[in-house]
Design an enzyme around this catalytic site. Structure first.
Site, mmCIF file in Angstrom:
data_model
loop_
_atom_site.group_PDB
_atom_site.id
_atom_site.type_symbol
_atom_site.label_atom_id
_atom_site.label_comp_id
_atom_site.label_asym_id
_atom_site.label_seq_id
_atom_site.Cartn_x
_atom_site.Cartn_y
_atom_site.Cartn_z
ATOM 1 N N LYS A 67 0.842 -1.202 0.000
ATOM 2 C CA LYS A 67 0.000 0.000 0.000
ATOM 3 C C LYS A 67 0.880 1.255 0.000
ATOM 4 C CE LYS A 67 -3.964 -0.491 2.627
ATOM 5 N NZ LYS A 67 -4.649 -0.312 3.921
ATOM 6 N N ASN A 96 -23.991 7.197 13.838
ATOM 7 C CA ASN A 96 -24.163 6.050 12.954
ATOM 8 C C ASN A 96 -25.368 5.194 13.356
ATOM 9 O OD1 ASN A 96 -22.231 6.759 11.167
ATOM 10 N ND2 ASN A 96 -20.746 5.180 11.723
ATOM 11 N N CYS A 143 -18.920 0.593 8.099
ATOM 12 C CA CYS A 143 -19.218 1.373 9.315
ATOM 13 C C CYS A 143 -20.535 1.003 9.974
ATOM 14 C CB CYS A 143 -19.200 2.859 8.990
ATOM 15 S SG CYS A 143 -17.571 3.418 8.508
ATOM 16 N N ARG A 182 -17.324 -4.271 1.677
ATOM 17 C CA ARG A 182 -17.423 -4.770 3.050
ATOM 18 C C ARG A 182 -18.893 -4.794 3.468
ATOM 19 N NH1 ARG A 182 -13.579 -0.824 6.217
ATOM 20 N NH2 ARG A 182 -14.327 0.561 4.577
HETATM 21 C C1 UDX Z 1 -21.427 6.163 7.116
HETATM 22 C C2 UDX Z 1 -21.844 7.507 7.716
HETATM 23 O O1 UDX Z 1 -22.796 8.138 6.852
HETATM 24 C C3 UDX Z 1 -20.624 8.408 7.905
HETATM 25 O O2 UDX Z 1 -21.006 9.619 8.524
HETATM 26 C C4 UDX Z 1 -19.617 7.668 8.780
HETATM 27 O O3 UDX Z 1 -18.435 8.421 8.932
HETATM 28 C C5 UDX Z 1 -19.266 6.305 8.172
HETATM 29 O O4 UDX Z 1 -20.462 5.559 7.952
HETATM 30 P P1 UDX Z 1 -20.726 5.351 4.663
HETATM 31 O O5 UDX Z 1 -20.439 4.018 5.272
HETATM 32 O O6 UDX Z 1 -19.755 5.933 3.697
HETATM 33 O O7 UDX Z 1 -20.887 6.451 5.818
HETATM 34 O O8 UDX Z 1 -22.123 5.218 3.911
HETATM 35 P P2 UDX Z 1 -23.578 5.891 3.997
HETATM 36 O O9 UDX Z 1 -23.718 6.902 2.954
HETATM 37 O O10 UDX Z 1 -23.907 6.282 5.391
HETATM 38 O O11 UDX Z 1 -24.479 4.652 3.590
HETATM 39 C C6 UDX Z 1 -24.476 3.485 4.392
HETATM 40 C C7 UDX Z 1 -25.380 2.433 3.814
HETATM 41 O O12 UDX Z 1 -26.743 2.796 3.968
HETATM 42 C C8 UDX Z 1 -25.171 2.145 2.328
HETATM 43 O O13 UDX Z 1 -25.200 0.746 2.140
HETATM 44 C C9 UDX Z 1 -26.360 2.811 1.672
HETATM 45 O O14 UDX Z 1 -26.733 2.193 0.468
HETATM 46 C C10 UDX Z 1 -27.426 2.634 2.743
HETATM 47 N N1 UDX Z 1 -28.520 3.633 2.685
HETATM 48 C C11 UDX Z 1 -28.222 4.952 2.881
HETATM 49 C C12 UDX Z 1 -29.820 3.225 2.476
HETATM 50 O O15 UDX Z 1 -30.091 2.034 2.311
HETATM 51 N N2 UDX Z 1 -30.811 4.165 2.461
HETATM 52 C C13 UDX Z 1 -30.573 5.484 2.658
HETATM 53 O O16 UDX Z 1 -31.521 6.280 2.645
HETATM 54 C C14 UDX Z 1 -29.238 5.896 2.867
#
Ligand code: UDX
Length: 441
Positions: free
Chosen positions: A37, A214, A266, A335
Site C-alpha cells: 500500500k 451512525n 461502518c 465490506r
Molecule cells: C457512514 C456515515 O454516513 C458516515 O457519517 C460515517 O463516517 C461512516 O459511515 P458510509 O459508510 O460511507 O458512511 O455510507 P452511507 O452513505 O452512510 O451509507 C451506508 C449504507 O446505507 C449504504 O449501504 C447505503 O446504500 C445505505 N442507505 C443509505 C440506504 O439504504 N438508504 C438510505 O436512505 C441511505
C-alpha cells in the site's frame, strides 16, 4: 514553523485525511504496516476508488508535501500531531470491535516519539477506549517526552470523502487540555474559518458522538425499511411515504431511501459494537432496539432473494444479471455489502450469476470468485432470466427498458433500490418488482 502531521493507517479514512491535510498546506507523512500500500501511495496510485482523491494524492506526492512510510521511527521523529486512522473491524464471531490495530498503532507510535506530541484518535472506538489508551500512551512514551491524547471522530462518507474532510459539517474534539484544543484549532483553521461548528468535550462524549450518529442513521434506514414490510403486504408506495414524512423538518427526507438496506465498513459493525459495549457496561436492555435495526436490515436481503425466487420459481440453472455489488454507489467497497451478499446467495441456490459493477468487480471477485464478472451492463444482462439492480449507480438509475430488451431472455427486473420508473418498465412489458411494493401490484 507549520505543524507537521502524520496519519497512521492509510485506508479509506487515513489516506483521505492525509491527502486533505496536505491540500490544506501541511507537511504530511502517512504510515501503514502494509508495504505494498505504501509503495502504491508513494507512486501516487490510490489503491481504492474515491472520487477526487487520486488528483489530491498525485498533486501532493509530486509537490513532496505528502509522503508515506512503514516506519514508526520516521513518524515519531517527524510529526507534531499524529492522527490514528486504523480500522476497528468487527471481531470474528463476536459483535464487539477489534481494537488490535488501534492498540498496536498507539504502542508503536508512542514508543517512537522523540519530541512532545499530540496523538489524535480518529478511528471509531467503543466508549472508554480513549481513557484506556491514555494510560497506554503514558506507559510507552520514552522518558523526557510528553505526549497527549485527544479524540476527534471522523464522519466522512465514502464517495464524498474529500469534500467531507475538507469541509465537514462539524468538528468534535475530546481532549483534556487547552494546549491540545489549541493545536487542533490550528490543524482545522480552514474549516473553522468557514464557520464549521466545533464541539470541544471529554473523551467519552467524543467517542459516543460517532457511534450515536451512525446508530441514528442506521435506525432511520431500518425504520423506513420496516414500513416496507408493511407496504409489501397491504400495498402502497414506500417512496411516497418517505417523501411525505420527510417534508416534516423534524424528520427530514435524507436516509429514508427504502431498499436492500445498509452495509459497508461502518454502519453494520458500529451498531453491533455499540450494543456489545453497552452490555459490557451492564446496560443489557438499553440498546436492544439496535438488534431489531440489524434484523430488519438483514431481512431486506432475504426479501430480495425471495422476489427472484417468486419470479423464476426455480433458481437452479437460471441466468441472473446483477447490476452493482458495491455497498453504495461511487465506491468500490464491498465490506458487508448487501448487494454482494444477495448475488452470492443466488449463486449458492444454483443460479448462474453475471455481475457488473463500475468499480467493485475486482474487490467482489476477491470475496466471491465464482460469480461471472462482466465489463458492461450489456455483457451482464445477456440471456438473463431476471435483472437485479442492487447498487444505485447513476448509469443503472438511467437504464431504459429498451436498452435491455434485445439482450435478456425474460423481461423480469428487481429494483432493490427503488430508483427506476415503475410505469415505464411495466408499460414496456416487464415484470417489475421492488422492495416495499406489494408483489405483482
Ligand atoms: C457512514 C456515515 O454516513 C458516515 O457519517 C460515517 O463516517 C461512516 O459511515 P458510509 O459508510 O460511507 O458512511 O455510507 P452511507 O452513505 O452512510 O451509507 C451506508 C449504507 O446505507 C449504504 O449501504 C447505503 O446504500 C445505505 N442507505 C443509505 C440506504 O439504504 N438508504 C438510505 O436512505 C441511505
Amino acid at each position: 514553523m507549520a505543524l507537521r502531521l502524520t496519519v497512521i493507517g492509510t485506508g479509506y479514512l487515513g489516506a483521505t485525511h492525509a491527502a486533505a491535510m496536505a491540500e490544506l498546506g501541511f507537511e504530511v507523512l502517512g504510515v501503514d504496516v502494509d508495504p505494498t500500500k505504501i509503495q502504491s501511495l508513494n507512486d501516487g496510485d490510490l489503491p481504492f476508488h474515491e472520487p477526487g482523491l487520486p488528483e489530491l494524492l498525485q498533486r501532493h506526492v509530486s509537490s513532496g508535501r505528502l509522503r508515506f512510510t512503514t516506519s514508526f521511527e520516521e513518524a515519531g521523529a517527524f510529526g507534531d500531531v499524529h492522527f490514528i486512522a486504523v480500522g476497528t473491524p468487527q471481531r470474528a464471531g463476536e459483535h464487539s470491535a477489534d481494537l488490535t490495530y488501534v492498540d498496536s498503532a498507539i504502542k508503536s507510535l508512542s514508543a517512537s516519539l522523540t519530541k512532545d506530541s499530540l496523538i489524535v484518535g480518529k478511528s471509531t472506538v467503543p466508549v472508554g477506549t480513549a481513557r484506556r489508551l491514555e494510560t497506554l500512551v503514558r506507559e510507552t512514551t520514552p522518558p523526557g517526552v510528553r505526549a497527549e491524547l485527544a479524540w476527534n471522530p471522523e464522519f466522512l462518507r465514502e464517495g464524498f470523502a474529500v469534500e467531507d474532510t475538507l469541509r465537514p459539517d462539524r468538528l468534535v474534539i475530546g481532549c483534556k487540555s487547552d494546549t491540545a484544543e489549541r493545536r487542533l484549532r490550528e490543524v482545522y483553521a480552514y474549516s473553522l474559518s468557514l464557520g464549521t461548528p466545533l464541539i470541544c468535550t471529554d473523551y467519552e462524549t467524543a467517542e459516543l458522538v460517532k457511534v450515536a450518529a451512525n446508530a441514528f442513521l442506521a435506525t432511520k434506514i431500518s425504520f423506513i425499511n420496516a414500513f416496507s414490510e408493511v407496504t409489501e403486504v397491504v400495498g402502497g408506495d414506500i417512496r411516497i411515504l418517505a417523501d411525505a414524512i420527510g417534508h416534516d423538518k423534524r424528520i427530514g427526507r435524507q436516509f429514508l431511501n427504502a431498499g436492500i438496506g445498509f452495509g459497508g465498513g461502518c454502519l453494520p459493525k458500529d451498531i453491533r459494537a455499540l450494543q456489545a459495549r453497552v452490555s459490557e457496561l451492564g446496560l443489557d436492555r438499553t440498546m436492544t432496539f439496535l438488534n431489531e435495526i440489524d434484523e430488519v436490515n438483514l431481512r431486506r436481503r432475504d426479501r430480495t432473494v425471495f422476489l427472484v425466487e417468486e419470479l423464476l420459481e426455480n433458481l437452479e440453472g437460471a441466468q441472473i444479471a446483477v447490476l452493482g455489488t458495491a455497498f453504495k454507489p461511487n465506491s468500490d467497497d464491498v465490506r458487508d455489502s448487501p448487494a454482494l451478499d444477495v448475488a452470492a446467495r443466488l449463486y449458492a441456490s444454483g443460479a448462474e450469476v453475471s455481475v457488473y459493477d463500475p468499480q467493485a468487480n475486482s474487490n467482489s471477485a476477491k470475496r466471491f470468485p465464482r460469480l461471472n464478472y462482466c465489463d458492461s451492463i450489456i455483457e451482464a444482462t445477456e440471456e438473463a432470466d431476471v435483472v437485479l439492480l442492487l447498487t444505485e449507480w447513476q448509469q443503472f438509475k438511467e437504464l431504459q427498458p429498451a436498452q435491455l430488451e434485445s439482450l435478456v431472455r425474460r423481461k423480469n427486473i428487481v429494483d432493490a433500490r427503488n430508483v427506476l420508473n415503475v410505469c415505464q418498465w411495466e408499460e414496456a412489458g416487464w415484470q417489475y418488482r421492488a422492495l416495499g411494493r406489494k408483489s405483482g401490484s
